[in-house]
Write an enzyme that holds these catalytic residues in place. Structure first.
Site, mmCIF file in Angstrom:
data_model
loop_
_atom_site.group_PDB
_atom_site.id
_atom_site.type_symbol
_atom_site.label_atom_id
_atom_site.label_comp_id
_atom_site.label_asym_id
_atom_site.label_seq_id
_atom_site.Cartn_x
_atom_site.Cartn_y
_atom_site.Cartn_z
ATOM 1 C CE LYS A 115 6.173 -22.781 36.811
ATOM 2 N NZ LYS A 115 6.102 -21.310 36.962
ATOM 3 C CD GLU A 116 -1.514 -25.430 34.244
ATOM 4 O OE1 GLU A 116 -2.102 -24.396 34.597
ATOM 5 O OE2 GLU A 116 -1.387 -25.767 33.049
ATOM 6 C CG ASP A 137 -1.692 -20.449 25.963
ATOM 7 O OD1 ASP A 137 -2.138 -20.425 24.800
ATOM 8 O OD2 ASP A 137 -1.438 -19.428 26.617
ATOM 9 C CG ASP A 183 -10.424 -13.218 36.935
ATOM 10 O OD1 ASP A 183 -9.660 -12.236 36.879
ATOM 11 O OD2 ASP A 183 -10.314 -14.094 37.816
ATOM 12 C CE LYS A 204 -8.342 -18.696 32.935
ATOM 13 N NZ LYS A 204 -8.690 -18.852 34.368
ATOM 14 C CG ASP A 227 -8.273 -22.029 36.373
ATOM 15 O OD1 ASP A 227 -8.368 -21.475 35.267
ATOM 16 O OD2 ASP A 227 -8.101 -21.408 37.441
#
Length: 751
Positions: free
Chosen positions: A116-117, A146, A468, A277, A301
C-alpha cells in the site's frame, strides 16, 4: 542573538491576524442571537405540535429537527475557540547559533505495508531527510518497518548507497528540493542549469538514481524479497540494523558527512495487541533513546518527503528560544500534498484544519499533534511536566527500581533518561546495534511494555487509533504548549487518496478514533477543563474535534424530514413574510459567509467552498455515520475500532479520472445515494404542491433547502442516472438507490 547595541533579537515573532479576529468576534454575537431565536422557534413549535397533534408526522419531524438544531448549536459554540484569536508566526533562522551549537535530531519515518506504500516513495522520503540543511552528524534517521518486509530492508540499503552521492550533491549545489524523484521530474527547480559543472554532476547523479530505482523495482519483483510477506507482516521477530555499517565503514564522502540510518522492525505476533502506529513510535522512542538520544524528534509518514531543507532550522527558532522552550512540547507543520487536483474534489487538502483551525489554536496553547510533520521534545514524551512547574519529576539513577517500573527493565534505557545530552552515535552503535545484542532488541519486543507505563503515561498513548490527537491532548493537559509553523514554502509534501473509497476509509478511521475519546473518561469537556493548565477555549477546540462525527445526526435529520414534509405540504419553518424567517436567514447566511471568507483567505475560491460543503454532507452520511455506529458497537462489545492503513497506490485510470475532476463513487453508501434521490423526488413533488396550492410563502424555506442539497449532490445524482461524465456510481448501487427512493416517496405520498 543580539544586535550591535546588545539588544536581544527574537528568533521568531507572533502577530494576531486582523481584521479576521475582530470580524470573527462580531459575527459570533450576531450568529448567537439569531441561533438562539431559531432554537426558541423550533422548541415552541414542537411543544405546540405535541399539545395539539400528539404523535404525528409534523411533531416527530419537529422533534428531530429541534434535536438537530441543538447539536448544531453545540458544535458551533465549541468551534468558536478556534476563531477567538488566530495568529501567524515568522521565523529568523539566520539568528540561530553556529552549527556546532545546534542540538541533535532523531528522525522517525513510519512505514507498514509495501503493497500500500510504494517502496520507492518511502526511499525518496528517507533520501530527502538525509539531505536536510542541517549538520549531518547531528541527524539520526530511524526507519520503522512495521511489516518486517525484506524488500524494505534491502531497499533502504540501496537508498543509503545512493545517498552517499546524493547528499553531497545537494549540499554542494544548494539544491532547493532534495527529494530525488521530484528534483529530476521538475526542471524548474534546477537553478544552476547554465553551469557546466552542475550539468555534468546532475547527469551523473541522474544515471545513479535511475539505476537505484531499477534495483528497488527488481527487489519488489524478486521472489525472495516478497516471499511469505503476508505472513511476516503480522508475525515476525524484532530486527534492528545499522545501515551505515552494512554499506560502508566510513560516513565521510569527500568533505561531506552522511547522516546515520537505522532500520527498526519491532516484534509482532498474531493475537497480541501491538497498538498500531503508536506502538511502533514507542519502539523507535526507546531504541533511539539508547542509540542517539537526541533531545528533539521529527516524525514523518513514509510518503511525506522534505520539500524545504531549511525546515529544521525554522523549527529550532522555536525550540531554542529561551522564553518559549521550557514549556514547548512540539512544533507542528501543516500537512500539504503534491497530488491534489485543481478543485480538490474529495477535500483531501484538509484546508479547514491546516489553513484555518490550527491558526486559531496557535493563538491559544498551540495546535493539535497531527500525525506527521511535527518536531517533538523527547522529554515531553516521558510523562513529565514543563520546566519550572510544580510536581515536575527529575529522573535519577538513585531510584532505579522506580524508573524500571515506569519505563521497563532496560538499564541502558534508564541511563538515557539521566544523560540528557546526545550520545556518541558510533560508540552506541558499536556497543548495542552492530552485534545485534539482546539489550537493544529487547526494547523492540512485545513483552517489554508489560507492567510499565508505556502508552498510558509515557510515549505515544494507546487510548485511541488517533494516537496523535490523544497524545497531543495529554501534553497540553500536562501544561505543555505547542506552536504552528506555516511557512510560504511547504516544509513537507505527501500524497493523498485519489478515490472516493480510500478517502472515506481514512475519514472513518479518524472519526472513529476521535469519537472514542469523546465518549471516554478523557472527554475534553471534562478531563481537559479539569486540568489547571488547559484553558477552557483549548478544551472547547479539542472537544469540537472529538465530537466532530456527531455532525452525522443533524445532516441525517435535515436530509430526511424537511424533504418528506415538503412533499406532503407540511411546513417546518416560518413563512417568508414572518419576522421569524429573518433569524433562519441570518443563521444560514452567517454560516455560509464565514466559511466562504475562510476559504478565500486561505487562497481558494468559490469552487473550493462548494466542494467542501458537498464533502461535509457526504462525509457526514458515510464516514462519520459509520464511525459513530462502530464506536457505539464497541462500547457494547460487539465490534472494535480498527486501524485501516490508507492506500497510497493508484492505477493510471484512477489518476486520470481524479486529475480530470471526475467523481468516483465506488464504495459510496446506499443511504447517501438513496437520500440524494429522495431529495430530488421530494423537490419535484413539493414544488408541484407549492405551486398548485399557492403555498410559496409557507413552504419556501423547505424548497430552498432542497435546492441547496440538490446543488451539492448533483454529481452523485448524475452518476446514478447517467453513470458517466461527472460521476461514476456502481450500476447495482444505482439500481437499488432508485428502487428504495421510489418506495420511500410512494409511502409518504400515498401511505
Amino acid at each position: 542573538m543580539r544586535d550591535n547595541n546588545n539588544n536581544y533579537l527574537p528568533m521568531h515573532t507572533c502577530r494576531v491576524i486582523e481584521p479576521t479576529t475582530t470580524i470573527n468576534r462580531l459575527q459570533f454575537l450576531l450568529h448567537l442571537c439569531a441561533a438562539s431565536v431559531v432554537l426558541y422557534y423550533h422548541a415552541s413549535c414542537l411543544l405546540s405540535a405535541i399539545h395539539f397533534d400528539r404523535i404525528s408526522v409534523a411533531s416527530v419531524s419537529l422533534a428531530f429537527i429541534f434535536l438537530a438544531d441543538v447539536v448544531l448549536f453545540f458544535m458551533w459554540v465549541l468551534s468558536q475557540g478556534f476563531r477567538y484569536r488566530p495568529v501567524s508566526r515568522s521565523v529568523f533562522p539566520e539568528r540561530l547559533p553556529d552549527d556546532d551549537m545546534l542540538p541533535d535530531l532523531d528522525i522517525f519515518i513510519m512505514t507498514a505495508n509495501p503493497d500500500k506504500e510504494p517502496t520507492i516513495e518511502v526511499m525518496n522520503t528517507v533520501l530527502s531527510v538525509m539531505a536536510l540543511d542541517y549538520p549531518s552528524e547531528k541527524l539520526h534517521i530511524y526507519l520503522s518497518d512495521d511489516a518486517g518486509a525484506d524488500v524494505t530492508l534491502r531497499a533502504v540499503k540501496e537508498a543509503y548507497s545512493f545517498g552517499r552521492f546524493w547528499v553531497p550533491f545537494c549540499k554542494r549545489f544548494a539544491i532547493g528540493v532534495r527529494c530525488p524523484e521530484v528534483f529530476f521530474d521538475n526542471s524548474k527547480i534546477n537553478q544552476q542549469e547554465s553551469e557546466k559543472e552542475f550539468i555534468q554532476e546532475r547527469q551523473k547523479i541522474k544515471v545513479m538514481y535511475d539505476a537505484f530505482k531499477k534495483k528497488v523495482k527488481e527487489l519488489k519483483e524478486r521472489k525472495d524479497s516478497t516471499k511469505g510477506f503476508e505472513k511476516t507482516r503480522h508475525e515476525h521477530p524484532s530486527k534492528i540494523e545499522n545501515i551505515r555499517e552494512v554499506e560502508t565503514n566510513s560516513t565521510n564522502t569527500g568533505d561531506f558527512i552522511i547522516p546515520s540510518l537505522v532500520y527498526v522492525s519491532r516484534e509482532k505476533r498474531k493475537g497480541v495487541p501491538h497498538h498500531f502506529k503508536a506502538g511502533a513510535l514507542n519502539v523507535l522512542l526507546r531504541v533511539s533513546g539508547v542509540v542517539s538520544n537526541s533531545p528533539y524528534i521529527l516524525v514523518l509518514d513514509c510518503d511525506m518527503y522534505s520539500n524545504d531543507p531549511s525546515s529544521v532550522r525554522q523549527v529550532m527558532c522555536f525550540h531554542l528560544d529561551s522564553k518559549l522552550s521550557p514549556s514547548l512540547a512540539f512544533v507542528q507543520f501543516p500537512q500539504e500534498f503534491y497530488n491534489i487536483n485543481k478543485d480538490d474534489i474529495y477535500c483531501a487538502e484538509l484546508r479547514i484544519f491546516f489553513k484555518t483551525l490550527w491558526l486559531g489554536l496557535d493563538g491559544l496553547r498551540g495546535p493539535v499533534l497531527s500525525g506527521t510533520n511535527f518536531f517533538v521534545k523527547r522529554c515531553a514524551l516521558y510523562g513529565n511536566k514543563p520546566s519550572g512547574t510544580s510536581n515536575r519529576e527529575e529522573f535519577n539513577l538513585e531510584d532505579i527500581s522506580r524508573l524500571k517500573h515506569k519505563f521497563g527493565n532496560s538499564n541502558e534505557f534508564c541511563l538515557s533518561l539521566v544523560e540528557k545530552s546526545s550520545y556518541d552515535f558510533d560508540e552506541k552503535i558499536t556497543t548495542y546495534v552492530n552485534p545485534q545484542k539482546d539489550k537493544v532488541l529487547m526494547l523492540a519486543s512485545l513483552e517489554y511494555e508489560s507492567d510499565t507505563r508505556w502508552g498510558d503515561q509515557i510515549g505515544f498513548l494507546y487510548g485511541s487509533v488517533v494516537e496523535d490527537y490523544f497524545t497531543g491532548f495529554h501534553l497540553h493537559c500536562h501544561g505543555w504548549v505547542s506552536t504552528y509553523c506555516f511557512p510560504s514554502k511547504p516544509a513537507f509534501l505527501g500524497n493523498v487518496p485519489i478515490n472516493f473509497n480510500d478517502t472515506l476509509f481514512q475519514n472513518k478511521r479518524w472519526n472513529a478514533g476521535l469519537f472514542e475519546v469523546a465518549l471516554s473518561r478523557h472527554c475534553p469537556l471534562i478531563f481537559g477543563i479539569s486540568k489547571n493548565f488547559n484553558s477552557v477555549l483549548q478544551s472547547m477546540c479539542y472537544a469540537w474535534l472529538a465530537f466532530w462525527p456527531v455532525f452525522s445526526f443533524p445532516l441525517l435529520c435535515y436530509g430526511i424530514f424537511p424533504q418528506l414534509c415538503f412533499l406532503n405540504g407540511i411546513s417546518l419553518f416560518p413563512e417568508i413574510t414572518s419576522p421569524w424567517f429573518g433569524a433562519f436567514a441570518v443563521v444560514f447566511l452567517s454560516s455560509c459567509i464565514q466559511h466562504l471568507r475562510e476559504v478565500v483567505r486561505s487562497g481558494r475560491n468559490f469552487t473550493t467552498w462548494c466542494n467542501e460543503q458537498r464533502f461535509w454532507m457526504i462525509n457526514g452520511l458515510t464516514g462519520q455515520l459509520f464511525a459513530v455506529f462502530n464506536v457505539l458497537l464497541k462500547l457494547i462489545s460487539i465490534s472494535a475500532v480498527n486501524f485501516d492503513l490508507t492506500n497510497k497506490t493508484a492505477d493510471k485510470a484512477q489518476i486520470e479520472r481524479y486529475e480530470n475532476g471526475v467523481f468516483d463513487f465506488e464504495g459510496c453508501s446506499l443511504m447517501l445515494t438513496t437520500l440524494s434521490l429522495v431529495n430530488l423526488g421530494a423537490l419535484i413533488g413539493g414544488a408541484w404542491q407549492m405551486i398548485k396550492f399557492k403555498a410559496i410563502d409557507r413552504l419556501f424555506a423547505q424548497f430552498g433547502l432542497s435546492c441547496f442539497i440538490l446543488a451539492l449532490s448533483l454529481p452523485l445524482i448524475e452518476g446514478i442516472i447517467f453513470r458517466q461524465d461527472t460521476g461514476r456510481v456502481p450500476p447495482r448501487l444505482a439500481m437499488w438507490s432508485i428502487v428504495l427512493s421510489g418506495l420511500i416517496l410512494f409511502m409518504f405520498m400515498f401511505g
